[in-house]
Design a protein around this motif. Structure first.
Motif, short mmCIF file in Angstrom:
data_model
loop_
_atom_site.label_atom_id
_atom_site.label_comp_id
_atom_site.label_asym_id
_atom_site.label_seq_id
_atom_site.Cartn_x
_atom_site.Cartn_y
_atom_site.Cartn_z
N ILE A 112 0.84 -1.20 0.00
CA ILE A 112 0.00 0.00 0.00
C ILE A 112 0.88 1.25 0.00
CG2 ILE A 112 -1.70 1.32 1.29
CD1 ILE A 112 -2.93 -1.13 0.08
N SER A 113 1.92 1.24 0.80
CA SER A 113 2.83 2.39 0.87
C SER A 113 3.52 2.61 -0.46
CB SER A 113 3.87 2.17 1.97
OG SER A 113 3.26 2.10 3.25
N ALA A 114 3.89 1.53 -1.13
CA ALA A 114 4.54 1.65 -2.44
C ALA A 114 3.60 2.29 -3.45
CB ALA A 114 4.99 0.27 -2.93
N ASN A 119 1.99 7.13 -6.49
CA ASN A 119 0.98 8.13 -6.87
C ASN A 119 1.46 9.55 -6.56
OD1 ASN A 119 -1.55 8.76 -7.99
ND2 ASN A 119 -2.44 9.02 -5.95
N ALA A 120 2.22 9.69 -5.47
CA ALA A 120 2.78 11.01 -5.15
C ALA A 120 3.77 11.44 -6.23
CB ALA A 120 3.46 10.98 -3.78
N ARG A 121 4.61 10.51 -6.69
CA ARG A 121 5.54 10.81 -7.78
C ARG A 121 4.79 11.13 -9.08
NH1 ARG A 121 8.18 6.67 -9.46
NH2 ARG A 121 7.54 5.03 -7.98
N PHE A 122 3.70 10.39 -9.30
CA PHE A 122 2.87 10.61 -10.48
C PHE A 122 2.30 12.03 -10.47
CE2 PHE A 122 -1.42 10.10 -12.47
CZ PHE A 122 -1.00 9.85 -13.77
N ASP A 138 3.25 5.86 -13.02
CA ASP A 138 1.99 5.19 -13.28
C ASP A 138 2.21 3.68 -13.43
OD1 ASP A 138 -0.90 5.51 -13.81
OD2 ASP A 138 -0.40 4.74 -15.80
N ASP A 139 3.27 3.31 -14.13
CA ASP A 139 3.61 1.88 -14.25
C ASP A 139 3.91 1.28 -12.89
OD1 ASP A 139 3.31 1.82 -16.98
OD2 ASP A 139 5.45 2.02 -17.43
N ASP A 140 4.64 2.02 -12.05
CA ASP A 140 4.98 1.52 -10.71
C ASP A 140 3.71 1.33 -9.87
OD1 ASP A 140 7.63 1.57 -11.41
OD2 ASP A 140 8.09 3.43 -10.34
N PHE A 141 2.78 2.27 -10.00
CA PHE A 141 1.53 2.18 -9.23
C PHE A 141 0.77 0.92 -9.61
CE2 PHE A 141 -3.02 2.82 -8.87
CZ PHE A 141 -3.16 3.24 -7.56
N GLY A 180 -7.04 13.91 -13.23
CA GLY A 180 -8.05 13.12 -12.56
C GLY A 180 -7.56 11.74 -12.13
N SER A 181 -6.52 11.25 -12.79
CA SER A 181 -5.99 9.93 -12.43
C SER A 181 -5.39 9.91 -11.03
CB SER A 181 -4.92 9.49 -13.45
OG SER A 181 -5.52 9.03 -14.64
N VAL A 182 -4.90 11.04 -10.58
CA VAL A 182 -4.32 11.09 -9.23
C VAL A 182 -5.40 10.75 -8.19
CG1 VAL A 182 -3.21 12.57 -7.51
CG2 VAL A 182 -2.60 12.80 -9.92
N ALA A 183 -6.57 11.35 -8.34
CA ALA A 183 -7.67 11.08 -7.42
C ALA A 183 -8.17 9.64 -7.56
CB ALA A 183 -8.82 12.06 -7.66
#
Length: 217
Positions: A112-114, A119-122, A138-141, A180-183
């Motif tokens: 979850i933390s990862a 998402n913060a980096r995104f 985004d790939d990492d998420f 919007g993808s961040v949310a």
């Protein structure tokens, strides 16, 4: 056909996957533009390999919808075709939905933390209009679900289908349309933390279906 400035960049023999990755990335990042002819001799000089692995990579790229072979003429970079892109989007969205459904029951707080960190980096990359970093984040998420799902076929299918979308993602992530993808990512994280696999899977699917193609039409 303009090629990257460094010739023979891969001096050591490349595995077939390396040749494929190099060509796919050059198409996805726009080095080779839609409609451009791909000539074996120039690709050999750039990659530093023989024609055989290049031809094998071309067959894989054709199956992935990134190149078009014109019999007796040439191989060209496929255009950003709206119908093909939408078809790939539907498949990719379904695969990520399945990955989330399989992964959520297995997630740890570290996972979850990862996702939250990605998402913060995104979000930061979008603010900086740093397309490459946004794509990586985004790939990492989404990669957390794919990895934790434990299904190698999912990863293989995504590697085949995602590159067609990647060209559209590059345009979207360079605009305000992707904010919007961040949310959406944050909501996926919330649902995953609650252990609601079905809701997280649906939200993940909607996240991929929210990718619009106005720039590609």
């Amino acid at each position: 056909m303009p090629v990257p400035p460094l010739s023979g960049v891969h001096r050591r023999p490349l595995l077939r996957d390396n040749v494929f990755d190099s060509l796919r990335n050059a198409i996805v990042d726009g080095t080779f533009e839609p409609g451009e002819k791909l000539r074996d001799t120039e690709l050999e000089a750039w990659l530093g390999v023989s024609r055989t692995p290049i031809r094998e990579a071309m067959l894989r790229l054709e199956r992935a919808g990134l190149v078009i072979a014109l019999p007796g003429k040439a191989t060209i970079v496929a255009p950003c075709d709206l119908a093909s892109t939408r078809s790939c989007q539907q498949v990719v969205a379904g695969l990520h939905e399945l990955a989330a459904r399989l992964a959520v029951p297995l997630l740890t707080e570290e996972h979850i933390s990862a996702m939250a960190e990605a998402n913060a980096r995104f979000e930061q990359a979008l603010q900086d209009v740093d397309v490459e970093s946004a794509l990586t984040a985004d790939d990492d998420f989404h990669g957390v679900f794919v990895t934790v799902s434990g299904n190698p076929v999912l990863r293989e299918l995504l590697e085949q289908t995602t590159p067609v979308l990647r060209r559209v993602e590059r345009m979207r992530f360079g605009s305000f349309a992707a904010r919007g993808s961040v949310a959406q990512h944050a909501e996926i994280i919330r649902l995953a933390r609650l252990g609601d696999a079905e809701a997280a899977a649906r939200e993940c699917r909607e996240n991929w279906l929210s990718l619009r193609f106005a720039s590609a039409e």
